[in-house]
Design an enzyme around this catalytic site. Sequence first.
Site, short mmCIF file in Angstrom:
data_model
loop_
_atom_site.label_atom_id
_atom_site.label_comp_id
_atom_site.label_asym_id
_atom_site.label_seq_id
_atom_site.Cartn_x
_atom_site.Cartn_y
_atom_site.Cartn_z
CG ASP A 65 -2.20 0.87 0.91
OD1 ASP A 65 -2.14 1.71 -0.01
OD2 ASP A 65 -3.22 0.74 1.62
C1 NOJ Z 1 -4.01 3.93 0.15
C2 NOJ Z 1 -5.21 3.04 0.28
O1 NOJ Z 1 -5.17 2.32 1.49
C3 NOJ Z 1 -5.37 2.07 -0.87
O2 NOJ Z 1 -6.56 1.40 -0.73
C4 NOJ Z 1 -5.26 2.78 -2.19
O3 NOJ Z 1 -5.45 1.88 -3.24
C5 NOJ Z 1 -3.93 3.48 -2.27
N1 NOJ Z 1 -3.83 4.43 -1.20
C6 NOJ Z 1 -3.70 4.18 -3.61
O4 NOJ Z 1 -4.49 5.31 -3.70
#
Ligand code: NOJ
Length: 746
Positions: A285
């Site tokens: 993430d």
């Molecule tokens: C953080 C989030 O937790 C995730 O779900 C997301 O896909 C990413 N950012 C990218 O934006």
Amino acid sequence: MRKFIIAVSTLVFACTGSGPSNEKSTKVEDLLSKMTLEEKVGQLNFLIGDGFNTGPTLMTRESNNFDVLVKEGKITGLFNVYGAKYTARLQKIAVEQSRLKIPLLFGADVIHGFKTVAPIPLAEAASWDLAEIERSAQVAAEESSAVGINWTFAPMVDVCRDPRWGRVLEGAGEDPFLASRIAEARVRGFQGKSLADARTIAACVKHFAAYGAPLAGRDYTEVDMSERQLREVYLPPYEAAIKQGAATVMNAFNDFNGIPATANKFLLQQVLRKEWKFNGVVVSDWQSIGELIPHGIAADSAQAAQLAMDASVDVDMMANVYASQLIRLIQAGSIKQSQLDDAVRRVLQLKFDLGLFDDPYRYSNEEREKKEMRTDAQVNSALSMAKKSIVLLKNENELLPFSKDESTLAVIGPLANAPAEMNGSWSFFGEPQHAVSILDGIRKKVSPKTSVLFAEGCNLYDDATDKFAQAKAIAQRASKLIVVLGESAVMNGEGASRSSIGLPGVQLDLLKALAETKKPLVVVLVSGRPLTLEWVDQHMPAILETWTLGSEAGNAVAEVLFGDYNPSGKLPITFPRNEGQIPIYYSHKHGGRPYEGDYQDPLNVRIYKSKYRDVRNEPLYPFGYGLSYTKFEYSNLIIDKEKMSTDESVEVSVTVKNVGKVAGEEVVQWYIRDWVGSVTRPVKELKGFEKILLQPGESKTVKLNITSEVLSFYRADMSWGVEPGKFSVMVGTNSANVLAKDFVLN
Ligand code: NOJ
């Protein structure tokens, strides 16, 4: 008659075949053999583009520099950018100017629709309509695949039993069985039959694992749970999505039992790679590899890179840790060449599977970008999904549906005329001008003679009550009131946990002021989570939970308010009476001292039972709850045998009759209880459901086939299987209102 039959086993999966392959591809091996160390590391480096931000920007953005990075093979792709021309231009640099001509991945958070904004996932889950949910994901894939996107960061499959957590809106609620079936439907919708099809995109199951159980409901914080709870409750939807063929997985931000998910070998190596044999890409993430340092598990970036690689995280999203550290670590022998090669192999395989090596421009299609965006069919799907997501929570004396010929209606509330809010939390691709507000939906639906008055009544959050007087004045002029209250999109979603989950600001005071008019009143709720609604439930005659319904919100709500669509949604998550009851969910354990009293005794008397002194144990609205404009009667629960052996199955059937005056859909829900086991078992577990349409007076027999697999669980020694003894099978209109029959497994 339309119906959806749900397979009852959680462990028997049908794989679409569109997921990652476990066989070594010669094309991949050939390419890999030509790559330099730098080029390999480049394939693991993934950055956000220059569109918009979806995370903290703690690194220097390379936005002016993408052309150079692509040309030099330093990034594997970009995310949250789109546009056929934009993406094609970068693909051209990749396949014409970079040494090895490796095409780019374009990822995006297509979470609930693209230009046609779909209801938030929690709302879709309330439909219990798998075909509709699959179609919704398919529409998102059709639109985003035309503008260069080939990879969505969805579905989020995190089970959540704590509605304080802001991201509860992105999942399918509290139940592993329902969430698993929905996870499969979403993967099928995004990926179709083949990833190489230009109208499908790769799915990314997230956030692995247990991100939905943060301590105290606060986003990003730690999760500490037993392996039993993890396997029983939280893992099934990820596993179901992977068995359905999901191409990729995103790891979670949270600390899991003392080891952050990004570095967690038990989760990633043992469960995901070894037990589930997942050989697709794992992406971190946003910056989660770098966050191993503040987590306190890595002293510096080098150690963070080492830990993430050792856990088999393939792609570094936004931390710049792999790009800055891997070469040195490989040269020093701390990370094996084979580890790096495995990660790169998986990324290249994904690019081959997406068909990008055959035609890097297949997802950047200007003609489709013009013609296949918000088509009538796509918008109609969004409308259909939206109306099926609405849950009727209360309807005293059949106040709803309203007549379209009412002389004067007052529509009041801070969310009544808020089109942009309808698009919800993850809707930066959707345009606010396409969203239909609830006020507009109502205006379009009523007869030309009806006059529709509007007042905002109050702001969403602050304490100002100066708009109350005007709202009361228009309420006095109307025969009926529609009061639209709830949360704005920024109050839920990532980083948006709430400690108290009632109506924000002075909205409840506004409602109380309007109630003084004694006019018939329906409360229309807009929210991304369950709200605490005790006062509303006690005092208001009609309540509709509309969640956040996307572009077609206003049209969908109007169809339900005026009876063109008979509501059929059922809560995928329990609504607590107050925050102190959280976590509260239907499939709890029985316990040694359950309180089964009727609450007639004063709440402050000390009795040595499991109860509160200040609130009932039961929720306000249970899991699976939702009303209809008609009534369904359950009868004739028949079980074909009272004893079964492990190689047999039991068939149960029930008759469901529409005893009301209008046609309606009912979600028939099957639950099981295992009375005595080597470990304590939940009082009820959902094991099947079927959504049926019944005309007035019509009845239908609905069946469930119970095999040993359905009755299996993780026994005391954590082995999966059955134990003989007494079981109950239950069926009903929600988890709290069921008929039951017992049988014995020999
Ligand atoms: C953080 C989030 O937790 C995730 O779900 C997301 O896909 C990413 N950012 C990218 O934006």
